[in-house]
Design an enzyme around this catalytic site. Sequence first.
Site, PDB file in Angstrom:
ATOM      1  N   PRO A 252     -20.932  38.991 -17.198  1.00 33.80           N
ATOM      2  CA  PRO A 252     -19.803  39.205 -18.277  1.00 33.80           C
ATOM      3  C   PRO A 252     -20.019  39.607 -19.249  1.00 33.80           C
ATOM      4  O   PRO A 252     -21.678  39.323 -20.194  1.00 33.80           O
ATOM      5  CB  PRO A 252     -18.556  38.077 -19.110  1.00 33.80           C
ATOM      6  CG  PRO A 252     -20.230  37.011 -17.996  1.00 33.80           C
ATOM      7  CD  PRO A 252     -20.697  37.246 -17.144  1.00 33.80           C
TER       8      PRO A 252
ATOM      9  N   ASN B 271     -20.085  30.796 -27.114  1.00 33.42           N
ATOM     10  CA  ASN B 271     -19.822  32.106 -26.329  1.00 33.42           C
ATOM     11  C   ASN B 271     -18.622  31.859 -25.552  1.00 33.42           C
ATOM     12  O   ASN B 271     -18.366  33.249 -23.858  1.00 33.42           O
ATOM     13  CB  ASN B 271     -21.258  32.683 -26.131  1.00 33.42           C
ATOM     14  CG  ASN B 271     -21.358  32.043 -24.717  1.00 33.42           C
ATOM     15  OD1 ASN B 271     -20.660  30.384 -24.607  1.00 33.42           O
ATOM     16  ND2 ASN B 271     -23.022  32.386 -23.489  1.00 33.42           N
ATOM     17  N   HIS B 272     -18.065  31.244 -24.527  1.00 34.11           N
ATOM     18  CA  HIS B 272     -17.134  31.205 -24.008  1.00 34.11           C
ATOM     19  C   HIS B 272     -15.687  31.612 -24.346  1.00 34.11           C
ATOM     20  O   HIS B 272     -15.328  32.166 -25.703  1.00 34.11           O
ATOM     21  CB  HIS B 272     -16.650  29.953 -23.296  1.00 34.11           C
ATOM     22  CG  HIS B 272     -17.139  28.713 -22.694  1.00 34.11           C
ATOM     23  ND1 HIS B 272     -17.619  27.402 -23.257  1.00 34.11           N
ATOM     24  CD2 HIS B 272     -18.861  28.789 -22.150  1.00 34.11           C
ATOM     25  CE1 HIS B 272     -18.790  27.113 -22.632  1.00 34.11           C
ATOM     26  NE2 HIS B 272     -19.739  28.147 -21.693  1.00 34.11           N
TER      27      HIS B 272
ATOM     28  N   MET C  27     -18.137  40.221 -26.377  1.00 38.78           N
ATOM     29  CA  MET C  27     -16.728  40.816 -26.940  1.00 38.78           C
ATOM     30  C   MET C  27     -16.660  42.751 -27.023  1.00 38.78           C
ATOM     31  O   MET C  27     -17.622  43.183 -27.723  1.00 38.78           O
ATOM     32  CB  MET C  27     -16.694  40.393 -28.135  1.00 38.78           C
ATOM     33  CG  MET C  27     -15.584  39.075 -28.025  1.00 38.78           C
ATOM     34  SD  MET C  27     -15.206  38.578 -29.615  1.00 38.78           S
ATOM     35  CE  MET C  27     -16.433  38.179 -30.694  1.00 38.78           C
TER      36      MET C  27
ATOM     37  N   ALA D 119     -24.872  39.628 -21.047  1.00 39.96           N
ATOM     38  CA  ALA D 119     -25.585  40.626 -21.551  1.00 39.96           C
ATOM     39  C   ALA D 119     -26.637  40.026 -22.698  1.00 39.96           C
ATOM     40  O   ALA D 119     -27.962  40.821 -22.158  1.00 39.96           O
ATOM     41  CB  ALA D 119     -24.673  40.526 -23.113  1.00 39.96           C
TER      42      ALA D 119
ATOM     43  N   HIS E  45     -27.219  37.208 -15.260  1.00 45.91           N
ATOM     44  CA  HIS E  45     -25.303  36.087 -15.998  1.00 45.91           C
ATOM     45  C   HIS E  45     -24.997  37.085 -16.737  1.00 45.91           C
ATOM     46  O   HIS E  45     -24.074  36.538 -16.853  1.00 45.91           O
ATOM     47  CB  HIS E  45     -25.768  35.019 -15.593  1.00 45.91           C
ATOM     48  CG  HIS E  45     -26.258  34.772 -17.303  1.00 45.91           C
ATOM     49  ND1 HIS E  45     -27.165  35.457 -17.977  1.00 45.91           N
ATOM     50  CD2 HIS E  45     -25.742  33.952 -18.200  1.00 45.91           C
ATOM     51  CE1 HIS E  45     -27.200  34.386 -19.525  1.00 45.91           C
ATOM     52  NE2 HIS E  45     -25.990  33.933 -19.341  1.00 45.91           N
TER      53      HIS E  45
ATOM     54  N   ASN F  76     -25.423  28.633 -14.716  1.00 44.67           N
ATOM     55  CA  ASN F  76     -26.654  26.655 -14.965  1.00 44.67           C
ATOM     56  C   ASN F  76     -26.814  25.532 -13.619  1.00 44.67           C
ATOM     57  O   ASN F  76     -25.626  25.048 -13.981  1.00 44.67           O
ATOM     58  CB  ASN F  76     -25.938  26.217 -16.456  1.00 44.67           C
ATOM     59  CG  ASN F  76     -26.000  27.342 -17.309  1.00 44.67           C
ATOM     60  OD1 ASN F  76     -26.518  28.910 -17.452  1.00 44.67           O
ATOM     61  ND2 ASN F  76     -26.090  26.591 -18.639  1.00 44.67           N
TER      62      ASN F  76
END
Lengths: 474, 137
Positions: free
Chosen positions: A371, A199-200, A374, A399, A397, A323
């Site tokens: 964040p 997911n980066h 996408m 979704a 942090h 984290n």
Amino acid sequence: MRFRKLDDFRWELPRAGAMRVPGLVYATERMLPKFEAEKVADQVANVACLPGIVRYSLAMPDAHWGYGMPVGGVAATSAEDGVISPGAVGYDISCGVRLLRTDLKAAEVKAAVPRLMDALFAAVPSGVGAEGPVRLGKEELRKVFLKGARWAVDKGYGERGDLENVEDGGALSDADPERPSPRAVERGQNQLGTLGSGNHFLELQEVAEVFEPGTAALFGLFPGQLVLLIHTGSRGCGYQICDDFLRSMQSAARKYGISLPDRQLCCAPFSSPEGQAYYGAMCAGANFARANRQVITHLARQALFRVLGRDLGLRVVYDVAHNLCQVEEHEVDGKLRRLCVHRKGATHAFPAGRPEVPAAYRTVGQPVLVPGSMGTASYVLVGTEAAMKETWGTTAHGAGRMMSRTQALKQVQGRELLNQLKRQGIEVRTDSLRGLAEEAPCAYKDVSEVVEACHRSGISRKVARMRPIGVVKG
Amino acid sequence: MRAVFRILPHTSEICLEVRAPDWPSFYRAAAQGLLAVYGLRPGRSGPKTLRLCCKGDSPEDVLVAWLSELIYLIGAKRTVPSGMEVAEAGPLGFTAALRVRTEKALSLEREVKAATYHGLEVAANRTRIMARVILDV
């Protein structure tokens, strides 16, 4: 259902069995069945069994099933007689988000967005096992462990001003550069300046809506503005540190007579040699992650300059980890206590006045970066007093994942998603269509609902919403 | 029965299930399952042999140690096992001779961060060994 309603956004999980404290979940009523079905409640209860845990085992509105601790979980343990747990931090130590602002409006570069995304994709290595442009000897990497983002700026990867608005000035002072194992060092030597996979991402975004104009202005944000969001962490180096200590802590837990319902939560007293060794190594890994986001900032700045031929005024709004375990002072029953605050998929949300908040933001509180997935929004929030009192200064942090990768692959074709996002005005660059499909927006919770729960419960306030216009997917 | 593995969905991660009639084939099937998660096939035989020894206090510890070793080899060394001989295998350890190849540009479908202890179980009787391990991806 085991939850007891405290108000519309707070749900208590009463103590039962080996739980040392109750659980407290921040969520809308609509989110709760999912929390039960996904065993988030079970994991909150397991975390509540950690020796020395104080007040509550917490879960943020984006919580989902993790391993050991739920992603979106928060646990504070006493630094004097409580434990530290690598599993309550996670493998991607100091995975986090950095927001950069520009002086430009997104509309000014609309025609150049495809070229900008090509340049960013070429400049910032992404994908599985990507190697970066920085090759480090073992001794130099130990300096990264010690100095974090400051090392990167000292070496020319960025500007001095980049360090003004990052957590802890870019480096955790408790890092012990000798603690990461030879394998962790080896894995870090060629991964600085890489995005990674999963997911980066790296996104060009437009500030679509401002909720608190005064706070947004202080953060340097305005409607229509072009901004850049970087989401990555400590890469293989951090994974190896966590893996090494999870194994050594299995025996440490036995040595100290600690019994837990989930072996992934293995731990040792914070003050023990094993606890201190992990803490020093984890801080070193966190500094690696901060240096990584700093090097990526530098690479992105160069790439954007090459395309547009001018300085965009790219400045760091903030850099936050989600984290991490940090030793912090908090008020408990009217007394200040030193606590090890474990945040796994949860973000600092410190309010105005706290010394940890950079001077430029101290009158309003720290920026919180949330964040989205996408194709959906990302948010800037601000920390609050309510968060400080209730959640050790913590909020959501992101979704939060809702669907397994396998399910996402069954429902979404990577190529189709790429085209769909393009139709929505989002340019996507990726090496892996499969990876793109696994990270499809439908695999995640609605970030706006998560943010709304944070805002309405008071553990952070909405400042601005951004919409993506270009994505580099790891 | 023959040794098999299955890749099962998990909200954030991936669950690997392994079933085998004996310990040597159990450890081999676990390795094959991990390669499948990476999207790798054993492929052509490698030119080098690596000798490994995995031990632990329980079958769960041995399984995590074994998978962690392979994750390190693949993730950090870009070294892929193409065949393996497992000896002296039991619930508390084994030795292995791995035929390996190292590739400069290794094409992986996904990154595997680690084999976790969460929900980890290894159940064995006289005729069958079954394990489930969650991989952080």
